[in-house]
Structure formats: structure tokens, C-alpha cells
Write a protein that holds these residues in place. Structure first.
Motif, PDB file in Angstrom:
ATOM      1  N   LEU A  83       7.910  -4.154  -4.088  1.00 45.15           N
ATOM      2  CA  LEU A  83       7.292  -5.472  -4.137  1.00 45.15           C
ATOM      3  C   LEU A  83       8.169  -6.588  -3.568  1.00 45.15           C
ATOM      4  O   LEU A  83       7.666  -7.534  -2.967  1.00 45.15           O
ATOM      5  CB  LEU A  83       6.882  -5.810  -5.574  1.00 45.15           C
ATOM      6  CG  LEU A  83       5.833  -4.874  -6.206  1.00 45.15           C
ATOM      7  CD1 LEU A  83       5.418  -5.398  -7.572  1.00 45.15           C
ATOM      8  CD2 LEU A  83       4.619  -4.722  -5.316  1.00 45.15           C
ATOM      9  N   ASN A  84       9.473  -6.486  -3.746  1.00 46.81           N
ATOM     10  CA  ASN A  84      10.316  -7.572  -3.243  1.00 46.81           C
ATOM     11  C   ASN A  84      10.481  -7.537  -1.724  1.00 46.81           C
ATOM     12  O   ASN A  84      11.136  -8.401  -1.142  1.00 46.81           O
ATOM     13  CB  ASN A  84      11.674  -7.604  -3.940  1.00 46.81           C
ATOM     14  CG  ASN A  84      12.516  -6.365  -3.669  1.00 46.81           C
ATOM     15  OD1 ASN A  84      12.175  -5.526  -2.832  1.00 46.81           O
ATOM     16  ND2 ASN A  84      13.624  -6.248  -4.400  1.00 46.81           N
ATOM     17  N   GLN A  85       9.880  -6.503  -1.094  1.00 45.38           N
ATOM     18  CA  GLN A  85       9.927  -6.435   0.366  1.00 45.38           C
ATOM     19  C   GLN A  85       8.603  -6.848   1.017  1.00 45.38           C
ATOM     20  O   GLN A  85       8.487  -6.912   2.233  1.00 45.38           O
ATOM     21  CB  GLN A  85      10.270  -5.002   0.812  1.00 45.38           C
ATOM     22  CG  GLN A  85      11.661  -4.544   0.442  1.00 45.38           C
ATOM     23  CD  GLN A  85      11.912  -3.104   0.841  1.00 45.38           C
ATOM     24  OE1 GLN A  85      10.981  -2.330   1.065  1.00 45.38           O
ATOM     25  NE2 GLN A  85      13.196  -2.731   0.920  1.00 45.38           N
ATOM     26  N   VAL A  86       7.604  -7.103   0.189  1.00 45.14           N
ATOM     27  CA  VAL A  86       6.279  -7.470   0.708  1.00 45.14           C
ATOM     28  C   VAL A  86       6.323  -8.906   1.232  1.00 45.14           C
ATOM     29  O   VAL A  86       6.753  -9.828   0.534  1.00 45.14           O
ATOM     30  CB  VAL A  86       5.206  -7.343  -0.394  1.00 45.14           C
ATOM     31  CG1 VAL A  86       3.850  -7.801   0.130  1.00 45.14           C
ATOM     32  CG2 VAL A  86       5.128  -5.898  -0.873  1.00 45.14           C
ATOM     33  N   THR A  87       5.875  -9.091   2.467  1.00 44.32           N
ATOM     34  CA  THR A  87       5.874 -10.424   3.069  1.00 44.32           C
ATOM     35  C   THR A  87       4.697 -11.251   2.553  1.00 44.32           C
ATOM     36  O   THR A  87       3.729 -10.714   2.001  1.00 44.32           O
ATOM     37  CB  THR A  87       5.775 -10.326   4.597  1.00 44.32           C
ATOM     38  OG1 THR A  87       4.490  -9.793   4.938  1.00 44.32           O
ATOM     39  CG2 THR A  87       6.880  -9.446   5.169  1.00 44.32           C
ATOM     40  N   LYS A  88       4.801 -12.556   2.755  1.00 42.97           N
ATOM     41  CA  LYS A  88       3.711 -13.438   2.359  1.00 42.97           C
ATOM     42  C   LYS A  88       2.425 -13.050   3.081  1.00 42.97           C
ATOM     43  O   LYS A  88       1.333 -13.039   2.476  1.00 42.97           O
ATOM     44  CB  LYS A  88       4.078 -14.890   2.673  1.00 42.97           C
ATOM     45  CG  LYS A  88       2.977 -15.881   2.300  1.00 42.97           C
ATOM     46  CD  LYS A  88       3.378 -17.318   2.635  1.00 42.97           C
ATOM     47  CE  LYS A  88       2.250 -18.278   2.290  1.00 42.97           C
ATOM     48  NZ  LYS A  88       2.609 -19.690   2.637  1.00 42.97           N
ATOM     49  N   LYS A  89       2.532 -12.729   4.348  1.00 47.97           N
ATOM     50  CA  LYS A  89       1.362 -12.343   5.144  1.00 47.97           C
ATOM     51  C   LYS A  89       0.706 -11.090   4.563  1.00 47.97           C
ATOM     52  O   LYS A  89      -0.527 -10.997   4.480  1.00 47.97           O
ATOM     53  CB  LYS A  89       1.784 -12.116   6.590  1.00 47.97           C
ATOM     54  CG  LYS A  89       0.631 -11.804   7.535  1.00 47.97           C
ATOM     55  CD  LYS A  89       1.141 -11.650   8.965  1.00 47.97           C
ATOM     56  CE  LYS A  89      -0.020 -11.331   9.926  1.00 47.97           C
ATOM     57  NZ  LYS A  89       0.471 -11.181  11.326  1.00 47.97           N
ATOM     58  N   GLU A  90       1.533 -10.124   4.157  1.00 49.95           N
ATOM     59  CA  GLU A  90       1.001  -8.890   3.567  1.00 49.95           C
ATOM     60  C   GLU A  90       0.382  -9.160   2.200  1.00 49.95           C
ATOM     61  O   GLU A  90      -0.658  -8.580   1.868  1.00 49.95           O
ATOM     62  CB  GLU A  90       2.122  -7.850   3.455  1.00 49.95           C
ATOM     63  CG  GLU A  90       2.552  -7.275   4.798  1.00 49.95           C
ATOM     64  CD  GLU A  90       3.777  -6.388   4.670  1.00 49.95           C
ATOM     65  OE1 GLU A  90       3.904  -5.441   5.465  1.00 49.95           O
ATOM     66  OE2 GLU A  90       4.630  -6.641   3.774  1.00 49.95           O
ATOM     67  N   ARG A  91       1.029 -10.036   1.425  1.00 54.08           N
ATOM     68  CA  ARG A  91       0.480 -10.360   0.105  1.00 54.08           C
ATOM     69  C   ARG A  91      -0.898 -11.000   0.232  1.00 54.08           C
ATOM     70  O   ARG A  91      -1.834 -10.656  -0.507  1.00 54.08           O
ATOM     71  CB  ARG A  91       1.422 -11.306  -0.640  1.00 54.08           C
ATOM     72  CG  ARG A  91       1.027 -11.536  -2.095  1.00 54.08           C
ATOM     73  CD  ARG A  91       1.808 -12.664  -2.736  1.00 54.08           C
ATOM     74  NE  ARG A  91       1.337 -13.972  -2.285  1.00 54.08           N
ATOM     75  CZ  ARG A  91       2.105 -14.865  -1.683  1.00 54.08           C
ATOM     76  NH1 ARG A  91       3.388 -14.611  -1.435  1.00 54.08           N
ATOM     77  NH2 ARG A  91       1.595 -16.041  -1.327  1.00 54.08           N
ATOM     78  N   ILE A  92      -1.052 -11.903   1.166  1.00 53.34           N
ATOM     79  CA  ILE A  92      -2.342 -12.563   1.389  1.00 53.34           C
ATOM     80  C   ILE A  92      -3.381 -11.557   1.883  1.00 53.34           C
ATOM     81  O   ILE A  92      -4.557 -11.604   1.487  1.00 53.34           O
ATOM     82  CB  ILE A  92      -2.176 -13.729   2.385  1.00 53.34           C
ATOM     83  CG1 ILE A  92      -1.366 -14.850   1.723  1.00 53.34           C
ATOM     84  CG2 ILE A  92      -3.538 -14.257   2.847  1.00 53.34           C
ATOM     85  CD1 ILE A  92      -0.972 -15.965   2.656  1.00 53.34           C
ATOM     86  N   LYS A  93      -2.935 -10.619   2.703  1.00 52.94           N
ATOM     87  CA  LYS A  93      -3.850  -9.587   3.197  1.00 52.94           C
ATOM     88  C   LYS A  93      -4.350  -8.712   2.050  1.00 52.94           C
ATOM     89  O   LYS A  93      -5.531  -8.350   1.984  1.00 52.94           O
ATOM     90  CB  LYS A  93      -3.130  -8.733   4.254  1.00 52.94           C
ATOM     91  CG  LYS A  93      -4.041  -7.888   5.116  1.00 52.94           C
ATOM     92  CD  LYS A  93      -3.224  -7.221   6.222  1.00 52.94           C
ATOM     93  CE  LYS A  93      -4.129  -6.490   7.204  1.00 52.94           C
ATOM     94  NZ  LYS A  93      -3.342  -5.850   8.293  1.00 52.94           N
ATOM     95  N   ASN A  97      11.000  -4.127  -8.239  1.00 48.24           N
ATOM     96  CA  ASN A  97      11.386  -2.781  -7.806  1.00 48.24           C
ATOM     97  C   ASN A  97      10.243  -1.759  -7.830  1.00 48.24           C
ATOM     98  O   ASN A  97      10.444  -0.596  -7.512  1.00 48.24           O
ATOM     99  CB  ASN A  97      12.550  -2.266  -8.666  1.00 48.24           C
ATOM    100  CG  ASN A  97      13.823  -3.046  -8.405  1.00 48.24           C
ATOM    101  OD1 ASN A  97      14.121  -3.387  -7.257  1.00 48.24           O
ATOM    102  ND2 ASN A  97      14.558  -3.357  -9.466  1.00 48.24           N
ATOM    103  N   LYS A  98       9.057  -2.209  -8.216  1.00 47.00           N
ATOM    104  CA  LYS A  98       7.892  -1.313  -8.204  1.00 47.00           C
ATOM    105  C   LYS A  98       7.412  -1.107  -6.776  1.00 47.00           C
ATOM    106  O   LYS A  98       7.533  -1.999  -5.929  1.00 47.00           O
ATOM    107  CB  LYS A  98       6.741  -1.903  -9.018  1.00 47.00           C
ATOM    108  CG  LYS A  98       6.708  -1.486 -10.468  1.00 47.00           C
ATOM    109  CD  LYS A  98       5.400  -1.928 -11.113  1.00 47.00           C
ATOM    110  CE  LYS A  98       5.323  -1.460 -12.561  1.00 47.00           C
ATOM    111  NZ  LYS A  98       4.044  -1.847 -13.188  1.00 47.00           N
ATOM    112  N   THR A  99       6.791   0.037  -6.531  1.00 43.01           N
ATOM    113  CA  THR A  99       6.154   0.243  -5.231  1.00 43.01           C
ATOM    114  C   THR A  99       4.751  -0.359  -5.255  1.00 43.01           C
ATOM    115  O   THR A  99       4.131  -0.479  -6.319  1.00 43.01           O
ATOM    116  CB  THR A  99       6.039   1.735  -4.879  1.00 43.01           C
ATOM    117  OG1 THR A  99       5.234   2.382  -5.860  1.00 43.01           O
ATOM    118  CG2 THR A  99       7.415   2.390  -4.797  1.00 43.01           C
ATOM    119  N   LEU A 100       4.266  -0.703  -4.083  1.00 43.90           N
ATOM    120  CA  LEU A 100       2.916  -1.279  -3.983  1.00 43.90           C
ATOM    121  C   LEU A 100       1.859  -0.345  -4.539  1.00 43.90           C
ATOM    122  O   LEU A 100       0.955  -0.761  -5.252  1.00 43.90           O
ATOM    123  CB  LEU A 100       2.595  -1.588  -2.507  1.00 43.90           C
ATOM    124  CG  LEU A 100       2.791  -3.014  -2.032  1.00 43.90           C
ATOM    125  CD1 LEU A 100       2.489  -3.090  -0.542  1.00 43.90           C
ATOM    126  CD2 LEU A 100       1.890  -3.971  -2.803  1.00 43.90           C
TER     127      LEU A 100
END
Length: 413
Positions: A318-328, A287-290
Motif C-alpha cells: 500500500l505504501n507504494q501505491v501512487t495517487k493516480k493508482e489510488r484514484i483509479k 505493509n499490506k498488499t493491494l
């Protein structure tokens, strides 16, 4: 027309020490400012990083061109000598990180005031607000014009500094004098300089400091690997690791090569370990923001700009961050690339382009072109890295020149 044994042009670090160790009633320092040691007041952020407590072997590695060139000067007067001189006159010093030496008071003014007091207790005179306009040499005597006066001298020590911080008097007139006396005019090269980058987003981070590992590449070939604190500026980057490597960058830019710098904000992590940590943290802090989470890796005010630059919403939880965004995010934390467009010579801390070393005798700092002309301090080609090395070079070369003159003319003193 009055004739002096020695005239010292410049009352900075080199000039003051030359005056102290000449200790001659028929010698004088001519300083254009209304105080001595004006540039010393700016060093170390006003605290005065006056020397470095490193060994001579470490000193040899800390100068561009060749640190070995200064070995005779360091054998004559070294870091323990300037510390003892100050201590004997009431100014104690301390050693901090990376062997940097500061006055215990953290006041550069205490160093300047102490050196001025020592000079006043010698026989050497000094004159402030004395702007030298021309120097000539004929039949064994130097003719020095300053203000509305003309004097002569058997010996001349040029301790004018380079071209950095012109407001303190280091405006390049030393090169004008040495060139007029027959020395080669050097190419203008900054010493410890910030760099300018093509990208504009770092300007939003102006004033923010961050510890990073860097790799600088020229035409895709690695030329520098280093780590330490950087400072984001209105033009690009500064900080010790930028300043220390700026001359290497400049050399490649002068060859019209493409120069980039890669910033690693999380050098303690590999790509794999960082990816694993991000996955675990995103799961455990869903539930934290990026922008809040990234404070773990970046200064508080930097996270939003970092995310804006890679086009990811900083308010995303954080639970809305996609895998692609996490890798970026992972990839840019490990490697953010900036394009270096120039080295900002007009903002240099010291000058690198002084009188060529090959034209000066390193055993005495006497000119090989003009007899009885001594060239010291920043006016000598080749600066040191950050950390007190440049002031020590100034102190040491100034003392060696003075002692050489005293030894040569001992009977007349």
C-alpha cells in the motif's frame, strides 16, 4: 374413441392444480415426463421457492405487461391458499428473505410429492409418458392425439409451460398447439435471463457472487437502477437483479441500442468518502498488499482479477501505491462498466412470450378464439420477477380455469 369432460395437457404446477380442483372422474392429465412436476423440482435451486408472501398490491407490480391481469386468478387462489393446501397435507412452509416461501424441509421433492398425493386422492386421472403430438377442434370437441392414441374432450386446459428448461418438457409445444388452433404466434422473448457481456475478464470470476448497485444505460440514457447480488458467469452476469431486469435490457437491444451496465461495488461510500477511507487505510496498513487489502470491498478471489483489469500490480504494497493508482481503484470500485451484447434466452428461467393476454379472458383463462379452450401458467404472456411469483401465477390460473369448468358443467360432475 373415449370422450372426456376435460383433458389437461401438462402435469406441472398449473396442470396439477387444475386436476386437483376439477376433481372429476371423467377428466385426465396427460404428462409427457415420467413424473409430475418435473420443473418444480428445479425451482429455488432445488429448494422450491413455491410462492411469495407479498400482498396482492405488491403482486400487481411484480409482473411484466400487467400484473392486474392476474387479479381474478389471485382472488380465486392466492399465496395463503397454496400454503394451506400443502400444510393440510403434511408439507409445512416458511417465509424467508424478500417474502420468498419455501418448504420447511428445503426439498422441492416434498412439494411435488405432496401435490401428487393430493391429486391421487381426487377423482381426476393422470397419465405419464404421454406425449401429445397434435390437437384439433371441430364441432365442439377437441381431438387430442398422443402416443398411438386418440381421445376427445369437451374442454381442454393447456398447461404445457413455455420454452424454458426444455429438458423438463417445456419445449414450446404449447405455442404450437395454440397457434394451430388460431391464436397468434408470439415473438420469442426470454423471461428471467442472464446477460452476456463483451468483456472477457469477468469470465475469470465465474461462480463468484457479490452485492452491488447497478445502473443500466441504453444509448447513454439510464433505464434501470437496482441493487442486490449478482453472479459472474461463463458469459457475463446473472443473479436476481440481472434476471429481473433482463426483459428491459432485451427491449432496448432489439432496437439496436448500445446497452451498458455500471457496477458499483461499494454503494455505501460516495467517491469522496471512499477516497478518504483509502488514504487513511493505505497510511495505517502500509505493509499490506493491494490484493489483501481489497478483500475489504471485494470477494477474496475477485481482488486479483479486478486489479489485473485496471492494470495495477496486485502484489504492490500500500505504501507504494501512487495517487493516480489510488484514484483509479476508487473510480473502478464505484463504477466498473461492462457492455451488454445479448440476453441469453436459451438460459431463461421462465418464458415471457406466451399467448397474448388480449386473446385470453382473465376472468376465466378461457380463450377468446376457441370456446372451452383454457390457457394457463407460463403459456400466458407476461412473467413475474424472481421470488415465487411465477409459480403462484401457475397455481392460480390453473385453479381458476378448473373452477370455471366445474361451475359451467356442475350438473354433469
Amino acid at each position: 374413441m373415449k370422450t372426456y369432460n376435460t383433458v389437461i395437457v401438462g402435469g406441472g404446477a398449473s396442470g396439477i392444480l387444475s386436476g386437483i380442483y376439477l376433481d372429476d372422474k371423467n377428466s385426465i392429465i396427460l404428462e409427457k415426463n415420467d413424473i409430475l412436476g418435473k420443473k418444480i423440482l428445479l425451482t429455488g435451486g432445488g429448494r422450491c421457492n413455491l410462492t411469495n408472501n407479498a400482498t396482492k398490491k405488491e403482486y400487481m407490480k411484480s409482473y411484466y405487461n400487467s400484473g392486474k391481469y392476474y387479479i381474478d386468478a389471485f382472488n380465486t387462489f392466492f399465496n395463503e391458499d397454496i400454503r394451506q393446501l400443502l400444510k393440510d397435507n403434511g408439507c409445512n412452509t416458511k417465509v424467508e428473505e424478500d417474502n420468498r416461501v419455501f418448504p420447511v424441509s428445503d426439498k422441492a421433492s416434498d412439494v411435488v410429492n405432496t401435490l401428487t398425493k393430493i391429486l391421487k386422492n381426487t377423482s381426476t386421472k393422470y397419465r405419464l409418458n404421454s406425449y401429445v403430438t397434435s390437437i384439433s377442434y371441430n364441432e365442439g370437441l377437441f381431438k387430442i392425439k398422443y402416443n398411438n392414441n386418440v381421445i376427445q374432450s369437451k374442454n381442454l386446459i393447456l398447461a404445457t409451460g413455455g420454452t424454458s428448461y426444455p429438458k423438463t418438457g417445456s419445449d414450446g409445444d404449447g405455442i404450437v398447439f395454440t397457434t394451430s388452433l388460431g391464436h397468434t404466434k408470439p415473438k420469442n422473448m426470454g423471461g428471467l435471463c442472464p446477460i452476456k457481456v463483451e468483456e472477457t475478464w469477468p469470465r475469470k470470476l465465474q461462480g463468484i457472487t457479490n452485492y452491488v448497485s447497478i445502473e443500466i444505460k441504453a444509448n447513454k440514457k439510464s433505464i434501470v437502477k437496482d441493487s442486490g447480488s449478482i453472479i459472474f458467469t461463463h458469459n457475463g452476469l446473472s443473479g436476481f437483479i440481472i434476471l429481473d431486469n433482463s426483459m428491459i435490457v432485451e427491449k432496448h437491444l432489439r432496437k439496436n441500442q448500445d446497452v451498458i451496465i455500471n457496477l458499483d461495488f461499494v454503494s455505501d461510500y460516495s467517491y469522496e468518502s471512499l477516497d478518504k477511507t483509502l488514504q487513511e487505510d493505505f497510511s495505517n496498513n502500509s505493509n499490506k498488499t493491494l490484493k489483501t487489502y481489497l478483500h475489504k470491498y471485494l470477494p477474496k478471489n475477485m481482488a486479483i482479477v479486478f486489479l489485473e483489469n485496471i492494470k495495477i500490480d496486485s502484489n504492490k504494497i500500500l505504501n507504494q501505491v501512487t495517487k493516480k493508482e489510488r484514484i483509479k481503484i476508487r473510480d473502478n470500485l464505484k463504477k466498473t462498466t461492462l457492455t451488454i451484447t445479448s440476453v441469453l434466452e436459451n438460459e431463461s428461467m421462465v418464458t415471457n412470450s406466451g399467448v397474448k393476454q388480449k386473446e385470453i379472458n382473465p376472468a376465466t383463462y378461457e380463450s377468446k378464439i376457441v370456446p372451452n379452450l383454457y390457457i394457463v401458467g407460463e403459456l400466458v404472456e407476461g412473467c413475474g420477477i424472481c421470488g415465487g411469483y411465477n409459480l403462484q401465477k401457475a397455481f392460480s390460473t390453473g385453479v381458476l380455469a378448473a373452477k370455471t369448468i366445474r361451475d359451467k358443467y356442475y350438473d354433469s360432475y
